[in-house]
Design a protein around this motif. Sequence first.
Motif, mmCIF file in Angstrom:
data_model
loop_
_atom_site.group_PDB
_atom_site.id
_atom_site.type_symbol
_atom_site.label_atom_id
_atom_site.label_comp_id
_atom_site.label_asym_id
_atom_site.label_seq_id
_atom_site.Cartn_x
_atom_site.Cartn_y
_atom_site.Cartn_z
ATOM 1 N N GLN A 181 -40.373 23.857 -2.891
ATOM 2 C CA GLN A 181 -39.350 22.958 -2.346
ATOM 3 C C GLN A 181 -39.479 22.837 -0.835
ATOM 4 O O GLN A 181 -39.360 21.743 -0.284
ATOM 5 C CB GLN A 181 -37.942 23.469 -2.685
ATOM 6 N N ASN A 182 -39.704 23.965 -0.157
ATOM 7 C CA ASN A 182 -39.860 23.924 1.296
ATOM 8 C C ASN A 182 -41.074 23.112 1.712
ATOM 9 O O ASN A 182 -41.021 22.363 2.688
ATOM 10 C CB ASN A 182 -39.947 25.342 1.872
ATOM 11 N N THR A 183 -42.152 23.258 0.980
ATOM 12 C CA THR A 183 -43.349 22.465 1.282
ATOM 13 C C THR A 183 -43.055 20.979 1.098
ATOM 14 O O THR A 183 -43.458 20.155 1.921
ATOM 15 C CB THR A 183 -44.511 22.901 0.373
ATOM 16 N N LYS A 184 -42.345 20.640 0.039
ATOM 17 C CA LYS A 184 -41.990 19.239 -0.217
ATOM 18 C C LYS A 184 -41.073 18.697 0.886
ATOM 19 O O LYS A 184 -41.245 17.566 1.347
ATOM 20 C CB LYS A 184 -41.321 19.124 -1.584
ATOM 21 N N ILE A 185 -40.106 19.509 1.312
ATOM 22 C CA ILE A 185 -39.208 19.093 2.403
ATOM 23 C C ILE A 185 -40.004 18.878 3.678
ATOM 24 O O ILE A 185 -39.846 17.854 4.362
ATOM 25 C CB ILE A 185 -38.095 20.144 2.613
ATOM 26 N N LYS A 186 -40.871 19.819 4.013
ATOM 27 C CA LYS A 186 -41.678 19.696 5.231
ATOM 28 C C LYS A 186 -42.590 18.470 5.170
ATOM 29 O O LYS A 186 -42.707 17.728 6.143
ATOM 30 C CB LYS A 186 -42.507 20.960 5.451
ATOM 31 N N VAL A 202 -33.567 16.263 3.926
ATOM 32 C CA VAL A 202 -33.622 17.681 3.563
ATOM 33 C C VAL A 202 -32.788 17.930 2.316
ATOM 34 O O VAL A 202 -33.251 18.542 1.352
ATOM 35 C CB VAL A 202 -33.130 18.568 4.735
ATOM 36 N N ILE A 203 -31.542 17.445 2.307
ATOM 37 C CA ILE A 203 -30.662 17.775 1.180
ATOM 38 C C ILE A 203 -31.030 17.008 -0.095
ATOM 39 O O ILE A 203 -30.644 17.428 -1.179
ATOM 40 C CB ILE A 203 -29.171 17.586 1.533
ATOM 41 N N GLU A 204 -31.790 15.912 0.040
ATOM 42 C CA GLU A 204 -32.247 15.199 -1.157
ATOM 43 C C GLU A 204 -33.167 16.069 -2.005
ATOM 44 O O GLU A 204 -33.238 15.902 -3.219
ATOM 45 C CB GLU A 204 -32.982 13.920 -0.763
ATOM 46 N N GLN A 205 -33.863 16.997 -1.369
ATOM 47 C CA GLN A 205 -34.830 17.839 -2.074
ATOM 48 C C GLN A 205 -34.195 19.093 -2.689
ATOM 49 O O GLN A 205 -34.859 19.848 -3.383
ATOM 50 C CB GLN A 205 -35.939 18.271 -1.113
ATOM 51 N N LEU A 206 -32.904 19.304 -2.433
ATOM 52 C CA LEU A 206 -32.229 20.503 -2.935
ATOM 53 C C LEU A 206 -31.402 20.171 -4.173
ATOM 54 O O LEU A 206 -30.873 19.076 -4.296
ATOM 55 C CB LEU A 206 -31.312 21.088 -1.849
ATOM 56 N N SER A 207 -31.270 21.134 -5.055
ATOM 57 C CA SER A 207 -30.452 20.938 -6.254
ATOM 58 C C SER A 207 -28.972 21.022 -5.878
ATOM 59 O O SER A 207 -28.615 21.510 -4.810
ATOM 60 C CB SER A 207 -30.782 22.001 -7.300
ATOM 61 N N ASP A 208 -28.114 20.563 -6.779
ATOM 62 C CA ASP A 208 -26.675 20.632 -6.536
ATOM 63 C C ASP A 208 -26.206 22.077 -6.396
ATOM 64 O O ASP A 208 -25.332 22.373 -5.579
ATOM 65 C CB ASP A 208 -25.901 19.932 -7.665
#
Length: 157
Positions: A57-62, A105-111
């Motif tokens: 997830q962090n790689t995707k956000i970056k 950033v928050i689009e890549q995080l789950s609820d």
Amino acid sequence: MEFIKKHKFWFIGLAVFLVLMILVFLGIKELVYPDESKNLYGERLDGIEEVTVTEEQNTKIKDTLLSTAGVKNVTYHLSGRILNYIISLEDDVAIDVAKTLANKVIEQLSDEQKNYFDIQIFLNAEDKERYPLIGYKHKTSTNFLWSNRNIGEKDEG
């Protein structure tokens, strides 16, 4: 031996004093450092294993942020229940555009992750009149709050 017999009250007093000093030291240490074996955050991080932000997830956000025009670098740091993202920008990036990076950033995080973690976004650039900006989203809110900077206005006085 004769010296010890002659000064036995001195030695008893000294031994009692040393024992008292050791007990006082241990008592003060217990007050200042209550329990070194426990976690720094105590029970506040219970359940973090179920919602941990993965390396993927962090790689995707970056990657998402770095693909945006004007973003030079992105770093991530987890501090307890706070996700910190430091985004280095080029000087010509408008404030409104920079603030939209927080939503990426928050689009890549789950609820579940959004409801567990607080998120901080640090926007940095060489332009010291407009930056740095700090955005903060509490786990119970839906929007970021941004540091209050009077953009374009000089400090008077």
